[in-house]
Design a protein around this motif. Structure first.
Motif, PDB file in Angstrom:
ATOM      1  N   HIS A 236       0.819  -1.205   0.000  1.00 18.66           N
ATOM      2  CA  HIS A 236       0.000   0.000   0.000  1.00 18.66           C
ATOM      3  C   HIS A 236       0.858   1.261   0.000  1.00 18.66           C
ATOM      4  CE1 HIS A 236       0.539   0.781   4.334  1.00 18.66           C
ATOM      5  NE2 HIS A 236       0.003   1.949   4.115  1.00 18.66           N
TER       6      HIS A 236
ATOM      7  N   GLY B 202       1.383   1.918  -3.542  1.00 23.49           N
ATOM      8  CA  GLY B 202       0.131   2.020  -4.281  1.00 23.49           C
ATOM      9  C   GLY B 202      -0.220   0.815  -5.123  1.00 23.49           C
TER      10      GLY B 202
ATOM     11  N   LYS C  81      -2.037  -2.698  -5.891  1.00 20.87           N
ATOM     12  CA  LYS C  81      -3.341  -3.221  -5.457  1.00 20.87           C
ATOM     13  C   LYS C  81      -3.139  -4.377  -4.489  1.00 20.87           C
ATOM     14  CE  LYS C  81      -5.602  -2.457  -9.773  1.00 20.87           C
ATOM     15  NZ  LYS C  81      -5.790  -3.281 -10.953  1.00 20.87           N
TER      16      LYS C  81
ATOM     17  N   ASN D 154       0.127  -0.503 -12.614  1.00 20.88           N
ATOM     18  CA  ASN D 154      -1.113   0.220 -12.363  1.00 20.88           C
ATOM     19  C   ASN D 154      -1.154   0.631 -10.892  1.00 20.88           C
ATOM     20  OD1 ASN D 154      -3.623   1.277 -12.475  1.00 20.88           O
ATOM     21  ND2 ASN D 154      -4.671  -0.661 -12.917  1.00 20.88           N
ATOM     22  N   LEU D 155      -0.497   1.767 -10.596  1.00 31.98           N
ATOM     23  CA  LEU D 155      -0.320   2.156  -9.202  1.00 31.98           C
ATOM     24  C   LEU D 155      -1.276   3.273  -8.822  1.00 31.98           C
ATOM     25  CD1 LEU D 155       3.576   2.278  -9.307  1.00 31.98           C
ATOM     26  CD2 LEU D 155       2.162   0.369  -8.555  1.00 31.98           C
ATOM     27  N   ASP D 156      -1.624   3.297  -7.569  1.00 29.76           N
ATOM     28  CA  ASP D 156      -2.492   4.346  -7.033  1.00 29.76           C
ATOM     29  C   ASP D 156      -1.765   5.685  -7.121  1.00 29.76           C
ATOM     30  OD1 ASP D 156      -3.980   6.058  -5.541  1.00 29.76           O
ATOM     31  OD2 ASP D 156      -4.186   4.737  -3.797  1.00 29.76           O
ATOM     32  N   PRO D 157      -2.344   6.655  -7.825  1.00 31.73           N
ATOM     33  CA  PRO D 157      -1.643   7.950  -7.967  1.00 31.73           C
ATOM     34  C   PRO D 157      -1.489   8.692  -6.636  1.00 31.73           C
ATOM     35  CG  PRO D 157      -3.869   8.051  -8.885  1.00 31.73           C
ATOM     36  CD  PRO D 157      -3.619   6.620  -8.558  1.00 31.73           C
ATOM     37  N   HIS D 158      -2.222   8.265  -5.603  1.00 29.80           N
ATOM     38  CA  HIS D 158      -2.101   8.920  -4.295  1.00 29.80           C
ATOM     39  C   HIS D 158      -1.201   8.151  -3.334  1.00 29.80           C
ATOM     40  CE1 HIS D 158      -5.073  11.790  -5.501  1.00 29.80           C
ATOM     41  NE2 HIS D 158      -5.934  10.824  -5.792  1.00 29.80           N
ATOM     42  N   ALA D 159      -0.486   7.183  -3.849  1.00 26.98           N
ATOM     43  CA  ALA D 159       0.357   6.349  -2.977  1.00 26.98           C
ATOM     44  C   ALA D 159       1.375   7.210  -2.235  1.00 26.98           C
ATOM     45  CB  ALA D 159       1.068   5.304  -3.808  1.00 26.98           C
TER      46      ALA D 159
ATOM     47  N   GLN E 109       6.229   7.469  -4.060  1.00 28.34           N
ATOM     48  CA  GLN E 109       6.197   7.432  -5.518  1.00 28.34           C
ATOM     49  C   GLN E 109       7.597   7.665  -6.039  1.00 28.34           C
ATOM     50  OE1 GLN E 109       3.006   9.549  -7.379  1.00 28.34           O
ATOM     51  NE2 GLN E 109       1.674   9.305  -5.609  1.00 28.34           N
TER      52      GLN E 109
END
Lengths: 659, 194
Positions: B62, B65, B67, B131-136, B139
């Motif tokens: 997490h 980011g 999944k 495909n990563l969470d842009p809010h991780a 980064q």
């Protein structure tokens, strides 16, 4: 105490001049010592050494041979470091008939045994001041149970155990009137009794229960050890103040040439209890148990004990005369020899169990003490170790026929042969050793290899740290004919008795996390979705979770001055060594330290309106520093709705937060 | 229509037995090691499940980011067992009909299943790593975390090793056996015709 030390020191000087030896305080450490205690980085120690914490009230765990401190287990004292005694779940552990007692004086330890050998399941610990016995679980290294001992004061000769952990004993150091009536202190002889308690231990759960108590004549029960093998049905207690003085014991309790070793035939006592010969006595004592499923303790108040009267119940107790206020009372691995250590004696008497039982059979008595037969000293004596040193205190065994006795006054360990009572070797200790420990040294199967000295005085051994210095331990190699000093290491509190066990016996059974699916704490949050804040009158329950790296909820509003807030924090982690801490600004308790899968509760009563930040105190992850939140406390009666959440759930209602 | 050799018929049974191991052992293992995890972490991929330190890996991912891995998100865990089961039943048909042509078709089918499975696995790994969470919280520009399909890769503080597990090796052996026997059968026919 100071006066006592002065007298002891004077005696020590006399002793030194007599033997015409001036000791050099520089230890002779041979070249090989360093390599014998070196445990390479990342490697494990060979032994766990559980050491009593004395006036710290806790139990410390060291690795041997390195002497590294591995852990301090909170037992009888509060421990703000992990919330023990401060969290709502742990408070009942320290509750007694005297209320919540945050401290005690922890002296002796005993690892549970099966067939007289260490089985490594539990560790028993005594509380000397407010009489209690604790059982520690050696899979979690936590205190699992604390049992208060009624009719006792100064639970010193405890928690020694029988060879299958059938019983843990608790003998009182202070005689007190039974039922603690209000009587003149000078009525000691008529009214005061020394009660020895036998606490049964459940074979599976370990749960303790006071099976019976024995009301002995008023004196001081000092130390004890169970028989083993042939003598396994007996328990031996040393005594002092058989003079029955109630003031200036230093002088008045040192008058008689001999005090006693009290030999208790506990099998016989069991029979008496079974056949209803005991008297049921109303009393009150706390029994506190930790539940590993609910992660919380409960207190139960017990109200009865069975009391046995040795003046009526014959053949249960015998006395063995033992010179000069005996302290240590130790039984060798074969169970045949009982060593009494007269603190003021210049010899060590060794009694033979065979001779002792023969003396009873032959009625070879020299008289009686309040109706309890006293066997003749010579009839029970195997032999005396002549001129061993000054002030013998305690004896441990190596399983090879040798005994090791500590000497407080002459500050040394003396190795002697049990069979022919001859001194074989002596090494100095720095300074004034009290207890000593050989791994398994009081069991049927000592592991040998090392003897550890636990010293009362440190003086110049370490860099000075002001008037208050640490106490210390010293490790000696006993694998050869001569004892060899290997290492000094400072300890917490004051180390009294200790136990050491090969790491291999327990290390693979040790828990790494708590399974969250087995968490039955009534305030657990099973996942972040289950978090909530519930108001009930002025009580506010916050069901919170902690996972790397956020708390849920981390914004709480709608709490008012006068509220009592309970933070129930569940650590959702299921990974080894990922605890989370929890602290609130201004909380007058302590922090919580929550293990993976555990739920802990911190009660917080705000004393002012304003913002109360809270955060994770245990560096848990790269974003640990971000693991923080706010509790807003408003004036009573203000119009602030109850609102809470983390992340988007709070952000969504952002506009409403402005006052 | 040419009949199978004795060896060819026996091989169908062996292939079925090899594939049955997929229900007994994991097919793939991904080992991770980092300074904070001296004992390492392991994920094992079964025909119908993903086991091992999945929760720990999810917890770690997490930060960057990635999944979370949840068994129920993988339709493969339904389709793959069904496909392999069908393939095994067809193997019995091949053995009973005892035709070379059937065996060749069966082998071809295995090749298709095998290639598609690897493609699917690679595609998932690509998506999982890219495909990563842009809010991780963490980064790293240009950094992707696609685990290797096969072999070793270093990603931030983690070293990753990906390789077949027991059933995976049996699966590979089954493929090798199928292709070898097909060639053997083909040559046998060619010899007779010559």
């Amino acid at each position: 105490m100071k006066k006592l030390l002065l007298i002891f020191s004077t005696l020590g000087v006399v002793g030194l001049t007599e033997s015409c030896k001036m000791k050099n305080t520089d230890a002779v450490v041979e070249g090989g010592a360093a390599s014998k205690v070196y445990v390479a980085p990342g490697k494990y120690d060979e032994f766990y050494n559980f050491v009593s914490g004395g006036f710290s009230g806790q139990v410390s765990v060291y690795g041997l041979p390195s002497g590294r401190l591995l852990k301090v287990i909170p037992v009888f004292s509060v421990n703000p470091e992990n919330g023990y005694g401060y969290s709502e779940e742990t408070k009942p552990m320290l509750t007694t008939t005297a209320g919540f007692v945050p401290w005690d004086d922890q002296h002796h330890l005993e690892i549970s045994q099966t067939n007289g050998e260490q089985d490594g399941r539990w560790l028993f610990a005594n509380a000397n001041n407010t009489p209690r016995v604790a059982r520690l679980d050696l899979t979690t290294f936590k205190t699992a149970e604390i049992l208060e001992i009624p009719n006792s004061a100064g639970n010193h000769s405890s928690p020694f155990i029988t060879e299958n952990t059938e019983y843990v004993v608790a003998g009182t150091r202070f005689s007190i009137p039974i039922k603690n009536e209000d009587v003149p202190i000078t009525s000691f002889k008529q009214n005061f009794k020394s009660v020895a308690s036998f606490i049964s231990v459940d074979k599976t759960t370990g749960n303790m229960h006071i099976a019976f108590q024995i009301a002995l004549p008023g004196m001081s029960l000092d130390l004890s050890h169970s028989g083993k093998g042939p003598s396994s049905g007996w328990f031996f207690f040393s005594t002092y103040n058989t003079e029955q003085a109630n003031t200036l014991l230093e002088v008045n309790a040192s008058q008689k040439d001999k005090d006693f070793i009290v030999a208790v035939n506990w099998k016989k006592a069991e029979e008496y209890v079974k056949s209803g010969k005991g008297t049921k006595m109303k009393t009150k004592y706390y029994h506190n148990t930790w539940n590993e499923d609910t992660h919380s303790a409960t207190s139960k108040v017990e109200d009865e004990v069975i009391m046995l009267d040795p003046s009526e119940l014959k053949d249960m107790i015998y006395m063995i005369p033992c010179p000069k206020s005996p302290h240590g009372c130790d039984v060798d691995p074969s169970g045949e020899y009982i060593v009494g250590s007269g603190k003021l004696a210049a010899l060590i008497p060794v009694f033979s169990f065979t001779k002792f039982t023969k003396a009873i059979a032959d009625k070879n008595f020299e008289g009686d003490y309040y109706g309890i037969p006293v066997v003749k000293y010579e009839a029970a004596l195997h032999g005396e170790v002549q001129k061993p040193g000054l002030g013998p205190l305690h004896t441990e065994f190596d399983g090879k026929g040798n005994a090791y006795t500590s000497f407080f006054l002459s500050s040394e360990i003396v190795k002697w042969s049990i069979k022919d009572v001859k001194v074989l070797d002596r090494v100095p200790t720095y300074y004034s050793i009290g207890h000593l420990c050989i791994p398994g040294g009081d069991t049927k199967k000592p592991w040998g290899k090392y003897v550890i000295a636990y010293n009362k005085i440190t003086k110049d051994r370490y860099l000075p740290t002001g008037p208050e210095l640490p106490q210390a331990a010293q490790l000696y190699d006993i694998s050869g004919d001569k004892m060899q000093l290997l290492l000094d290491f400072p300890t917490i509190g004051e180390p009294h008795y200790a136990q050491a066990i090969p790491a291999s016996v327990i290390k693979d059974k040790i828990a790494k996390i708590y399974d969250i699916n087995k968490n039955h704490n009534p305030y657990v949050s099973m996942g972040e979705k289950a978090t909530k804040v519930v108001r009930n009158g002025n009580r506010v329950d916050v069901y919170m979770t902690a996972i790397r790296s956020h708390l849920t909820p981390d914004n709480i509003e709608g709490v008012f001055l006068g509220d009592e807030i309970y933070f129930h924090v569940t650590n959702l982690e299921q990974d080894w060594d990922v605890p989370h801490g929890f602290a609130v600004k201004g909380a007058n308790t302590a922090e919580l330290l929550i293990m993976p899968g555990e739920t802990c509760t911190l009660k917080f009563v705000p004393d002012r309106v304003g913002m109360f930040p809270f955060y994770c105190t245990d560096f848990c992850s790269a974003l640990h520093q971000e693991m923080q939140g706010y509790l807003r406390v408003s004036a009573k009666g203000s119009n602030v709705p109850l609102k809470y959440g983390t992340g988007s759930s709070v952000a969504a209602s952002d506009s409403g937060a402005a006052k | 229509m040419e009949k199978l050799t004795k060896l060819g018929r026996i091989s169908t049974v062996i292939v079925i037995v090899f594939l049955a191991t997929l229900w007994m052992f994991p097919m793939w293992r991904i080992d991770l090691k980092a300074p904070q995890y001296p004992g390492g972490l392991t994920m094992t991929i079964w025909i119908n499940d993903v086991k091992g330190d999945v929760d720990v890996v999810n917890g770690l991912n997490h930060y960057i980011g990635m999944k979370s891995i949840h068994k129920q998100d993988f339709k493969e865990f339904v389709y793959l067992p069904a496909t392999i089961m069908t393939f095994m039943i067809l193997g019995i048909v091949v053995a009973v009909t005892n035709k070379k042509v059937a065996y060749y078709l069966w082998t071809a089918m295995f090749a298709v299943i095998g290639l598609f499975s690897f493609y699917d696995f690679y595609k998932w790994e690509y998506d999982y790593g890219h495909n990563l969470d842009p809010h991780a919280p963490i980064q790293v520009p240009g950094m992707a975390y696609q685990p290797p399909l096969f072999g070793y890769k270093k990603m931030l503080n983690f070293e990753v090793l990906s390789q077949p597990h027991i059933a995976g090796w049996f699966y590979i052996l089954a493929g090798v056996l199928l292709v070898s026997v097909s060639i053997f059968e083909w040559r046998k026919t060619a010899k007779i015709e010559a």
